[in-house]
Design a protein around this motif. Structure first.
Motif, mmCIF file in Angstrom:
data_model
loop_
_atom_site.group_PDB
_atom_site.id
_atom_site.type_symbol
_atom_site.label_atom_id
_atom_site.label_comp_id
_atom_site.label_asym_id
_atom_site.label_seq_id
_atom_site.Cartn_x
_atom_site.Cartn_y
_atom_site.Cartn_z
ATOM 1 N N GLU A 207 0.844 -1.195 0.000
ATOM 2 C CA GLU A 207 0.000 0.000 0.000
ATOM 3 C C GLU A 207 0.879 1.245 0.000
ATOM 4 N N ILE A 208 0.708 2.078 -1.021
ATOM 5 C CA ILE A 208 1.458 3.322 -1.144
ATOM 6 C C ILE A 208 0.472 4.454 -1.440
ATOM 7 N N ASN A 209 0.544 5.492 -0.638
ATOM 8 C CA ASN A 209 -0.371 6.636 -0.807
ATOM 9 C C ASN A 209 -1.829 6.188 -0.822
ATOM 10 N N SER A 210 -2.152 5.272 0.091
ATOM 11 C CA SER A 210 -3.515 4.751 0.252
ATOM 12 C C SER A 210 -4.004 3.959 -0.952
ATOM 13 N N LYS A 211 -3.082 3.532 -1.815
ATOM 14 C CA LYS A 211 -3.452 2.721 -2.971
ATOM 15 C C LYS A 211 -2.646 1.427 -2.956
ATOM 16 N N GLU A 212 -3.319 0.334 -3.291
ATOM 17 C CA GLU A 212 -2.645 -0.962 -3.313
ATOM 18 C C GLU A 212 -2.044 -1.236 -4.684
ATOM 19 N N ILE A 213 -0.862 -1.815 -4.665
ATOM 20 C CA ILE A 213 -0.228 -2.295 -5.892
ATOM 21 C C ILE A 213 0.188 -3.741 -5.664
ATOM 22 N N CYS A 214 0.448 -4.457 -6.734
ATOM 23 C CA CYS A 214 0.821 -5.869 -6.638
ATOM 24 C C CYS A 214 2.194 -6.077 -7.270
ATOM 25 N N THR A 215 3.050 -6.786 -6.570
ATOM 26 C CA THR A 215 4.371 -7.116 -7.124
ATOM 27 C C THR A 215 4.459 -8.619 -7.356
ATOM 28 N N LEU A 216 4.993 -8.966 -8.499
ATOM 29 C CA LEU A 216 5.239 -10.371 -8.838
ATOM 30 C C LEU A 216 6.745 -10.557 -8.961
ATOM 31 N N TYR A 217 7.319 -11.311 -8.029
ATOM 32 C CA TYR A 217 8.742 -11.634 -8.096
ATOM 33 C C TYR A 217 8.881 -12.923 -8.908
ATOM 34 N N VAL A 218 9.444 -12.820 -10.090
ATOM 35 C CA VAL A 218 9.492 -13.930 -11.044
ATOM 36 C C VAL A 218 10.893 -14.532 -11.088
ATOM 37 N N GLU A 219 10.973 -15.827 -10.810
ATOM 38 C CA GLU A 219 12.247 -16.538 -10.933
ATOM 39 C C GLU A 219 12.457 -16.973 -12.386
ATOM 40 N N PRO A 220 13.714 -17.102 -12.818
ATOM 41 C CA PRO A 220 13.960 -17.607 -14.181
ATOM 42 C C PRO A 220 13.580 -19.075 -14.292
ATOM 43 N N SER A 221 13.098 -19.475 -15.455
ATOM 44 C CA SER A 221 12.697 -20.857 -15.697
ATOM 45 C C SER A 221 13.802 -21.601 -16.443
ATOM 46 N N ARG A 222 14.063 -22.842 -16.039
ATOM 47 C CA ARG A 222 15.049 -23.657 -16.750
ATOM 48 C C ARG A 222 14.537 -24.043 -18.130
ATOM 49 N N GLN A 223 13.222 -24.272 -18.218
ATOM 50 C CA GLN A 223 12.627 -24.649 -19.485
ATOM 51 C C GLN A 223 12.034 -23.418 -20.174
ATOM 52 N N PRO A 224 12.112 -23.350 -21.500
ATOM 53 C CA PRO A 224 11.520 -22.210 -22.209
ATOM 54 C C PRO A 224 10.009 -22.147 -22.007
#
Length: 262
Positions: A207-224
């Motif tokens: 929550e920043i400035n009374s607004k919610e945001i979403c973060t996606l922490y993405v790991e690298p994939s071994r397979q394409p």
């Protein structure tokens, strides 16, 4: 050559170890197995030195070559393991650098190879309506990170980092809160890439400035990872601060280089 120097170095060390260490020691062990009754502590040094010298004699050359090859294989395996560990450490370092920064700092620094902003999951700010097709844009960004070195996708910001929030997205869902938003994300990701890929994506809300945001922490994939679009499978890759589709030849070349550790 420089990129494979670890493999070459480990292989050379393996050859030297096999020739100068493993072979002589095996000769000593073999002598003791054949002459158990002749062993005594007083003659231990002579037995050891005699068998070591014998190991390097000319007629033992085939055995020396065999142990050198064995050492080379062990060294090569060690080199590949070292490279994989080193690659993981580099990836972990990149993640730690991202996690050490606060969300406001990430936003202030703007988009990069490891950070991307998206306005919404499914709300069209231009036409001011819900557009489920925008979910495909999110999937392309996720695929780009999966196929590259991983990164962070932040939903609820425009390209300049202005905080828009997720309220409009919430209103488009059956469950109009962050739980419903997360459930929708997991559903579209698992449908597009498979449930196993979901384990590489870590979702958090801030929550920043009374607004919610979403973060996606993405790991690298071994397979394409490919995105299905209009009966086509497309490979997306995050390079610099953009996510681009690759042609078939570019995909083949990229995957070959990645598998070789380039």
């Amino acid at each position: 050559m420089k990129k494979n120097k670890e493999l070459i170095l480990h292989t050379l060390i393996g050859i030297l170890t096999g020739y100068f260490l493993i072979h002589p020691i095996s000769m000593v062990i073999y002598w003791f197995q054949l002459n158990p009754d002749e062993f005594n502590m007083a003659g231990l040094t002579n037995v050891f030195l005699g068998n070591v010298k014998h190991a390097f004699s000319l007629h033992m050359m085939p055995m020396s070559v065999a142990f050198s090859i064995l050492g080379a294989l062990i060294g090569l395996g060690s080199g590949f393991y070292y490279k994989s560990i080193n690659r993981r450490e580099i990836l972990l370092y990149g993640k730690k650098q991202l996690l050490q920064q606060s969300i406001p700092s990430l936003i202030a620094n703007g988009e990069s190879e490891f950070v991307e902003f998206k306005s919404s999951l499914r709300h069209d700010y231009r036409q001011i309506k819900t557009d489920k097709n925008l979910e495909d844009v999110i999937l392309k960004s996720i695929a780009g990170f999966l196929n590259a070195k991983g990164g962070t996708l932040i939903i609820g910001l425009n390209d300049t980092g202005e905080i828009l929030g997720l309220e409009n997205d919430y209103w488009s869902l059956k469950r109009k809160d962050k739980d419903g938003f997360q459930q929708r994300l997991i559903l579209i990701i698992s449908n597009a890439f498979g449930k196993d890929i979901c384990t590489k994506i870590h979702i958090a809300f801030h929550e920043i400035n009374s607004k919610e945001i979403c973060t996606l922490y993405v790991e690298p994939s071994r397979q394409p990872v490919f995105v299905n679009e209009d009966n086509r499978t497309i490979f997306f890759l995050r390079t610099g601060n953009v996510t681009n589709p690759l042609t078939t030849s570019e995909v083949v070349k990229y995957l070959q280089n990645r598998n070789l550790g380039f």
